[in-house]
Design a protein around this motif. Structure first.
Motif, short mmCIF file in Angstrom:
data_model
loop_
_atom_site.label_atom_id
_atom_site.label_comp_id
_atom_site.label_asym_id
_atom_site.label_seq_id
_atom_site.Cartn_x
_atom_site.Cartn_y
_atom_site.Cartn_z
N PRO A 551 0.84 -1.21 0.00
CA PRO A 551 0.00 0.00 0.00
C PRO A 551 0.87 1.25 0.00
O PRO A 551 1.93 1.26 0.64
CB PRO A 551 -0.81 -0.10 1.30
CG PRO A 551 -0.47 -1.40 1.92
CD PRO A 551 0.69 -2.02 1.20
N ALA A 552 0.43 2.25 -0.73
CA ALA A 552 1.23 3.49 -0.81
C ALA A 552 1.23 4.19 0.55
O ALA A 552 0.25 4.11 1.28
CB ALA A 552 0.62 4.40 -1.86
N PRO A 553 2.35 4.87 0.89
CA PRO A 553 2.37 5.63 2.14
C PRO A 553 1.25 6.67 2.15
O PRO A 553 0.92 7.23 1.09
CB PRO A 553 3.73 6.32 2.12
CG PRO A 553 4.51 5.69 1.03
CD PRO A 553 3.57 5.02 0.10
N PRO A 554 0.67 6.96 3.34
CA PRO A 554 -0.44 7.92 3.42
C PRO A 554 -0.10 9.26 2.77
O PRO A 554 -0.93 9.86 2.10
CB PRO A 554 -0.67 8.09 4.92
CG PRO A 554 -0.04 6.91 5.55
CD PRO A 554 1.01 6.39 4.64
N GLU A 555 1.17 9.69 2.96
CA GLU A 555 1.57 10.99 2.39
C GLU A 555 1.42 10.98 0.86
O GLU A 555 1.02 11.96 0.24
CB GLU A 555 3.02 11.24 2.78
CG GLU A 555 3.48 12.63 2.54
CD GLU A 555 4.91 12.84 3.01
OE1 GLU A 555 5.32 13.98 3.08
OE2 GLU A 555 5.63 11.84 3.28
N PHE A 556 1.73 9.84 0.25
CA PHE A 556 1.62 9.72 -1.20
C PHE A 556 0.16 9.77 -1.64
O PHE A 556 -0.18 10.35 -2.67
CB PHE A 556 2.25 8.40 -1.69
CG PHE A 556 3.75 8.47 -1.81
CD1 PHE A 556 4.51 9.19 -0.91
CD2 PHE A 556 4.40 7.81 -2.85
CE1 PHE A 556 5.89 9.26 -1.01
CE2 PHE A 556 5.77 7.87 -2.98
CZ PHE A 556 6.53 8.59 -2.06
N ARG A 557 -0.69 9.14 -0.84
CA ARG A 557 -2.12 9.16 -1.20
C ARG A 557 -2.66 10.59 -1.12
O ARG A 557 -3.40 11.03 -1.99
CB ARG A 557 -2.91 8.26 -0.25
CG ARG A 557 -2.69 6.77 -0.52
CD ARG A 557 -3.85 5.96 0.01
NE ARG A 557 -4.01 6.15 1.44
CZ ARG A 557 -3.44 5.40 2.38
NH1 ARG A 557 -2.67 4.39 2.01
NH2 ARG A 557 -3.65 5.63 3.66
#
Ligand SMILES: C[S@@+](CC[C@H](N)C(=O)[O-])C[C@H]1O[C@@H](n2cnc3c(N)ncnc32)[C@H](O)[C@@H]1O
Length: 749
Positions: A551-557
């Protein structure tokens, strides 16, 4: 408050005046003027809200101050509202600062407007602070709206855990209402984990119902959560449950849920039972479901009989026909937009002889110098060309007017012919122009344009087995579309993704990590002075070495949502340069850190076959413009630090170089040196990858000088020289105050 006080004073004065025989006293007259000025100012500011024209709203506030007119809390709140509409959080904070300097105190309504401005700009932490914490610091008690606004900010940024804990807090304070429940359910619908979130969403819906806080918005949020999780039968059940009177959004959500499973008959029945016109999104999904079932006649009938011409459903209808093997007249499906593309077609056909691919490409470039077109031209074109091998099957997602598709065809010809380019384009006008240009260039045997969503074409299985995939459609979709394409990739496939840094594709960057061998090419953006972009060249790792996508890091989302939002907004409204710049300033360090940590940024020249690479330590004369943040032109002596068959890397000292280029004659001298360096690089049969050093030991942006034509070099050099001069004389952009860009925009307006 000040307005209320002014109005109270005004009415008191009026009453006094009436009792004194109907004549107005001087004080009463003044109060009346103040009140009417305030009303006028507030009304003028509010008029800017529709367009989100925050610079104008701020300018109105400033103009009132200049004229010595009174400004009150209501006018400031109206301005903050306009900023929220325009997603200008810094401008909203400037309003707060200005309000305080006037001796006024913000109230809950203003705090909520400030929170909304930050929320709209994907600044969820700031939104949270302003909506709740700052309110408490001011000894005010947050209300249900404060919680709702904080929750919707977190929801937009996919911070669903935070949303749920805020809901609990609101419930414990007795402040939960339908808005807070809707925000929480929407967060679950948007969550990356929507597969499991739908159960929780249903529970919250029941809780809201039991507390008599469920309304149609909460209901629709729950249906959306079910739709996103592909729970079409549960969505149908909820719709029929009778608890709430459904509206067009409810029907459209359930119809979309069915359409996702290609259950178009059910979807059609649902939309037909909707008394109000269903949403365009729902209708588009229905038509695409018909397309997947090859029910093109029904798709055409639905489009025709529902007055959907010119809407976004047109592209889906055209796709439904094409995927069934028909060739619809695209003009019928084109909306009124596309004036620029049609002008381009006319321009090229008047100037380039028919059948001359090279001339067609040149004329497209020529046109793009006058009117900006989103093309992978300039240095990007060189990277694209360098990726291709003889006989490649190329699949491009994002054709636009066919420039890069034609470039690829031209390169395949140069490589000895063979190969083929298939390019998908969502917009029927662009696809139509692309087809016309390709036919005019005599390349219709080599390039095929498919109209419709890339994901629909991929799902149709009609795209063959590409050797090269070019991703140039929508950064936030790259990873999903590539994921769907993976089973169809040929052996030794290469994926070239454009616009990864600007406007940005953070989720893609995270997706390829551990699954692809990645090289970052840092290149100047075509016709965007001073802007650098990344093209990522990715080769799938061997099955055994490949990790499953994490899963992509939250910051990336968060960043991805913000990029998408700005891109979306820019297609229908004005997006201020400052907004792009601000986003870029957030995005760039994050992506660079990520890529640096994986060793992706040591750019590898895509051109191979350097015949006689200079040995390390050899001195080379170089000059090049750095089009990144520093904006300096450099004429420098450089040292070869590495030479491989595919690459010559050099290092140069920027400070020395910058000092060389101060006058026009120095600029032309530097230009001559650059020409020499270019010649030297070409003489060696390779490509120079240029690095500069701003601090000892620190390597930064790269340019690829030998890709540039002399005329372009000259322009670059002169432009960069001017901007270097400007930044030396005016302090540069990097050091500016937080609010400078907004101030400039206000002054400009
Ligand atoms: C940057 S332009 C492509 C430029 C083109 N590759 C070139 O260099 O000449 C992006 C194009 O992708 C199209 N597009 C956006 N989303 C898409 C999607 N999901 N499927 C297909 N095309 C899409 C847009 O309509 C737009 O024309």
């Amino acid at each position: 408050m000040a307005l209320r006080a002014a109005l109270a004073r005004f009415s008191a004065a009026k009453k006094r005046g009436t009792r004194a025989g109907g004549g107005r006293c001087e004080d009463g007259f003044r109060q009346e003027t103040v009140a009417s000025n305030l009303q006028r100012l507030t009304a003028a500011i509010k008029r800017q809200k529709q367009k989100g024209a925050w610079p104008k709203a701020l300018a109105l506030l400033s103009a009132a101050a200049r004229k010595g007119e009174e400004r009150d809390l209501v006018a400031f709140t109206a301005a903050a509202d306009v900023c929220a509409r325009g997603s200008a959080w810094k401008a909203a904070l400037a309003v707060l600062k200005e309000l305080r300097s006037e001796g006024l105190a913000p109230d809950l309504v203003l705090w909520c407007a400030l929170g909304s401005a930050c929320s709209a700009a994907a600044q969820w932490r700031r939104a949270l602070h302003l909506s709740l914490q700052a309110v408490r610091e001011e000894c005010l008690a947050p209300n249900a709206f404060s919680f709702g606004s904080a929750m919707s900010a977190c929801s937009r940024a996919s911070q669903w855990d935070k949303v749920l804990s805020l809901l609990e807090e609101a419930q414990s304070l007795g402040l939960a209402n339908s808005f807070t429940f809707s925000s929480a359910i929407t967060a679950l619908a948007n969550s990356a984990d929507s597969e499991s979130g739908w159960g929780r969403a249903l529970c919250l819906w029941e809780e809201a119902q039991n507390a008599e806080m469920g309304n149609v918005v909460t209901f629709n949020a729950t249906l959306t959560a079910l739709e996103r999780a592909s729970q079409w039968h549960r969505a149908c059940e909820l719709l029929d449950s009778g608890g709430i009177r459904p509206d067009e959004v409810s029907y459209s959500s359930v119809a979309t849920a069915c359409a996702r499973w290609h259950l178009w008959e059910r979807s059609l029945a649902l939309l037909s039972s909707c008394l109000v016109r269903p949403t365009l999104g729902g209708q588009s999904c229905l038509v695409r479901a018909m397309g997947h079932a090859r029910a093109w006649e029904q798709a055409l009938h639905h489009w025709n009989s529902n007055g959907l011409r010119g809407s976004e459903v047109s592209a889906s209808t055209a796709w439904a026909l094409e995927v069934a093997g028909l060739t619809p007249e695209l003009r019928t499906f084109a909306s009124s937009s596309g004036r620029k593309e049609l002008t381009l077609l006319d321009f090229v056909q008047r100037r380039a002889p028919r059948g001359q691919l090279h001339a067609v490409l040149n004329e497209v470039r020529h046109f793009a110098r006058k009117e900006w077109l989103k093309l992978a031209a300039g240095a990007k074109a060189s990277v694209l060309r360098a990726v291709l091998r003889p006989g490649d099957a190329v699949l491009e997602l994002g054709c636009f007017v066919g420039f890069s598709a034609l470039l690829a065809a031209q390169r395949l010809r140069q490589l000895g012919g063979g190969g083929k380019v298939v390019s998908c384009e969502l917009n029927p006008v662009s696809a139509m122009v692309a087809r016309a240009l390709i036919a005019w260039a005599g390349a219709d045997d080599e390039v095929e344009v498919r109209v419709g969503l890339a994901s629909d074409w991929i799902a149709s299985g009609q795209l063959g087995r590409p050797d090269v995939v070019i991703l140039d459609h929508r950064g936030s979709r790259y990873h999903e579309d590539l994921n769907a394409l993976e089973p169809h990739l040929g052996k030794g496939a290469r994926v070239l993704a454009d616009n990864v840094l600007s406007p940005g594709a953070p989720l893609f960057l995270s997706f390829v990590d551990g699954r692809y061998d990645v090289t970052v090419h840092e290149v100047p953006e075509f016709r965007r002075k001073g802007r650098l972009d990344w093209m990522l060249l990715c080769a799938p790792l061997h099955r055994h070495a490949r990790q499953s996508a994490a899963p992509a890091p939250p910051e990336f989302r968060e960043l991805s949502a913000e990029v998408d939002r700005l891109c979306w907004r820019s297609s229908s409204a004005k997006v201020y340069g400052g907004d792009w710049q601000e986003l870029q300033e957030q995005l760039e360090p994050v992506l660079r850190r990520f890529a640096d940590a994986r060793g992706w940024t040591s750019a590898l020249s895509p051109r191979t076959n350097i015949r006689s690479p200079p040995s390390p330590g050899t001195r080379l004369w170089l000059q090049f413009s750095i089009v990144g943040r520093c904006k300096v032109s450099i004429a420098a002596e450089a040292t070869c630090v590495e030479a491989r068959p595919t690459l010559i890397r050099v290092a140069a000292a920027a400070a020395n170089g910058a000092a060389h280029v101060r006058t026009e004659s120095q600029a032309s001298h530097a230009l001559q040196q650059l020409e020499d360096a270019r010649g030297a690089a070409q003489g060696a049969g390779g490509v120079l990858v240029l690095q500069y050093v701003t601090r000892p030991g620190r390597h930064e942006a790269m340019g690829q000088a030998s890709y540039l034509a002399p005329a372009r070099l000259k322009r670059n050099l002169e432009e960069s020289w001017i901007s270097a001069w400007a930044s030396r004389n005016h302090g540069g952009a990097g050091s500016s105050d937080l609010l400078d860009s907004e101030r400039t925009a206000v002054e400009d307006s």
